[in-house]
Structures are given as C-alpha cells and as structure tokens.
Scaffold this active site. Structure first.
Site, PDB file in Angstrom:
ATOM      1  N   ILE A  19       0.826  -1.204   0.000  1.00  0.00           N
ATOM      2  CA  ILE A  19       0.000   0.000   0.000  1.00  0.00           C
ATOM      3  C   ILE A  19       0.861   1.254   0.000  1.00  0.00           C
ATOM      4  O   ILE A  19       0.572   2.228  -0.697  1.00  0.00           O
ATOM      5  CB  ILE A  19      -0.957  -0.028   1.199  1.00  0.00           C
ATOM      6  N   ASP A  38      11.395   3.345   4.243  1.00  0.00           N
ATOM      7  CA  ASP A  38      11.102   1.977   4.663  1.00  0.00           C
ATOM      8  C   ASP A  38      12.292   1.451   5.456  1.00  0.00           C
ATOM      9  O   ASP A  38      13.418   1.944   5.319  1.00  0.00           O
ATOM     10  CB  ASP A  38      10.847   1.083   3.446  1.00  0.00           C
ATOM     11  N   SER A 149      -7.118  -1.054  10.459  1.00  0.00           N
ATOM     12  CA  SER A 149      -7.670  -2.243   9.808  1.00  0.00           C
ATOM     13  C   SER A 149      -9.121  -2.424  10.212  1.00  0.00           C
ATOM     14  O   SER A 149      -9.513  -2.130  11.347  1.00  0.00           O
ATOM     15  CB  SER A 149      -6.860  -3.477  10.220  1.00  0.00           C
ATOM     16  N   TYR A 162      -2.138  -7.009  17.033  1.00  0.00           N
ATOM     17  CA  TYR A 162      -2.421  -6.202  15.848  1.00  0.00           C
ATOM     18  C   TYR A 162      -3.717  -5.416  16.023  1.00  0.00           C
ATOM     19  O   TYR A 162      -3.769  -4.208  15.752  1.00  0.00           O
ATOM     20  CB  TYR A 162      -2.509  -7.131  14.634  1.00  0.00           C
ATOM     21  N   LYS A 166      -3.953  -1.305  16.269  1.00  0.00           N
ATOM     22  CA  LYS A 166      -4.766  -0.599  15.286  1.00  0.00           C
ATOM     23  C   LYS A 166      -5.930   0.148  15.937  1.00  0.00           C
ATOM     24  O   LYS A 166      -6.322   1.230  15.481  1.00  0.00           O
ATOM     25  CB  LYS A 166      -5.292  -1.592  14.240  1.00  0.00           C
ATOM     26  N   LEU A 196      -5.393  -6.896  -1.625  1.00  0.00           N
ATOM     27  CA  LEU A 196      -4.574  -7.866  -2.340  1.00  0.00           C
ATOM     28  C   LEU A 196      -3.232  -7.250  -2.738  1.00  0.00           C
ATOM     29  O   LEU A 196      -2.977  -6.945  -3.899  1.00  0.00           O
ATOM     30  CB  LEU A 196      -5.327  -8.399  -3.555  1.00  0.00           C
ATOM     31  N   THR A 197      -2.389  -7.058  -1.737  1.00  0.00           N
ATOM     32  CA  THR A 197      -1.013  -6.649  -1.988  1.00  0.00           C
ATOM     33  C   THR A 197      -0.234  -7.835  -2.545  1.00  0.00           C
ATOM     34  O   THR A 197      -0.717  -8.972  -2.558  1.00  0.00           O
ATOM     35  CB  THR A 197      -0.348  -6.179  -0.687  1.00  0.00           C
TER      36      THR A 197
END
Length: 256
Positions: A19, A38, A149, A162, A166, A196-197
């Site tokens: 993303i 990154d 998410s 996670y 989030k 869908l990465t």
C-alpha cells in the site's frame, strides 16, 4: 486532485507491491515530491525507481519506525532537503510470519510479539505525529493520514496485538486532529479491509481469497491503488473539510 502539485509528502512504509508503494506512486503522479521511507532501503529505492521511470519526483530513505531518533532524522532530512513538509502517511507494519504469524489470542500471544507490534504500529506512528505535527502547525496547514484495519470492528479471535495497536490509532488520530484542526492541520484514519497486496497474494490460498471476496459488497477484492486513491484525496484540497475521521476502504465489508 487540487492542491497537491509541488507539495512534499513522506510515505512511512513504502515497498513495491504494498500500500505504501502504491501511495507513493499515486502522490507522485499527482505532482507531489515524495520521500519513500522503509526499514528496507532497497525496497524504498525500488519504489523510487518506479516513480522516476514514470516521470515523478521521489527520494528513498531508510528508517526504523520503532526508533524515535530514526523517525526524527527522516523528518529533519525532509525539511532540510525540501524546505518543509506538507503530508505524512503512516502505513508501516510488520506482517512477517515471525511476527503476525505468531500473534495469537490474549491468553497465549508471546510478549515479544505484543511489544513489537505495539512499537511498530502504534508507538511508531506516534513518533511520526510527534515530530511532524509541530512543523505543520507552524506552516498553518498540512495533513497526516494513519492506517488501521477493519479487523478492529470484526473482533477476531486471533491477532490480539495487531487489533489492539490498530484500535489505539483511533484515539491518536482524533487527538491529533483536535490539536491541529484550528491551525489548518488535518489528521484522518483510513481503515483497510483485505487488500490484495503482493505479499497478501503470495501468502494466501485461492480458497482464502474466495472467502474474502464473499465477505465484501463488491465484485472484486481491494487493491493497493484503492487505498492510494483515498490517501491522495485526503491529502488534497478536495478533502479540506474532513478531519478526525476513520474512513473505511474495505469494499463494504463493514457498514459503520
């Protein structure tokens, strides 16, 4: 989109096929100067190569989102090299098998997974906000977009670290929007569904992807470009009256 050309954006978590990489590319297409950052510098450089090949302007930087000094150095570099900052997109996450693959439930999650997930996905985002917000307030304008998410609403029986990290971003985003709003600084939260990465395609089965498709109110699964489009909108003048909001981009999987 209006008001993006020649402005400066950091994408914190930019790698090809994900993303962040798609968003860095989209922002550059809209005329922004992009710092693709990154943990993996080679990944950030690959994103920059894609942007430059398409005629955009971008620079790659390595940084560790879990280290406040590293995030500060990233922002300081941006201000020194480009004269300021207009937008920050926090999207970094550790979705590796050794981390999220061991993120179980509250009774059994390993504490190293818990702490690392919070460090990356909540505290790390806070570092970016901490050091970007004063600059944007001083400039009397700018945008921060965080990433959460839709699992936050689903309440799954796994990935407790996670989901907790989030969920915390809702509070961080609203707090930031409140601090910055009267100074012309906006902060919003984009909530993703299954996207869908490249990594998602690699690490899921066709059967699982069919299950995910059945769960959305859309004829297809989400793509990184869908998120990139929303971030570009929120960065632009077209999103000027949107602040402190959590916006679902999940194909209608959740109806908030």
């Amino acid at each position: 989109m209006r008001g993006l050309r020649e402005k400066i954006a950091i994408v914190a978590g930019a790698a090809p096929g994900n993303i962040g990489g798609a968003t860095a590319f989209r922002l550059a297409q809209e005329g922004m100067k992009v710092i693709a950052a990154d943990l993996d510098e080679a990944a950030a450089r690959a994103v920059v190569d894609q942007i430059r090949s398409a005629g955009g302007y971008a620079v790659a930087r390595a940084f560790d989102i879990t280290e406040e000094a590293s995030y500060k150095q990233l922002i300081d570099f941006t201000v020194k090299e480009f004269g300021g900052l207009d937008g920050l997109f926090n999207v970094a996450a550790d979705l590796s098998a050794k981390n999220i693959g061991r993120d179980t439930d509250v009774t059994s999650v390993p504490l190293d997974v818990w702490h690392h997930t919070i460090d990356v996905t909540l505290t790390g985002y806070m570092y970016g906000v901490r050091h970007a917000l004063p600059l944007l307030i001083e400039r009397r304008g700018g945008v921060i977009v965080n990433t959460t998410s839709s699992e936050v609403w689903m309440g799954e029986a796994v990935r407790v670290a996670y989901q907790t990290a989030k969920s915390g971003l809702i509070g961080l985003t609203r707090h930031t929007a409140t601090l910055g709003g009267k100074h012309g600084v906006r902060c919003n939260l984009v909530a993703l569904g299954f996207t869908l990465t490249g990594a998602a395609f690699k690490n899921t089965t066709e059967e699982y992807r069919k299950q995910m498709l059945a769960s959305v109110r859309s004829p297809r699964l989400g793509a990184p470009g869908d998120i990139a489009a929303m971030v570009a909108f929120l960065f632009s003048d077209d999103g000027a009256y949107i602040n402190g909001q959590t916006i679902l981009v999940d194909g209608g999987a959740n109806l908030a």
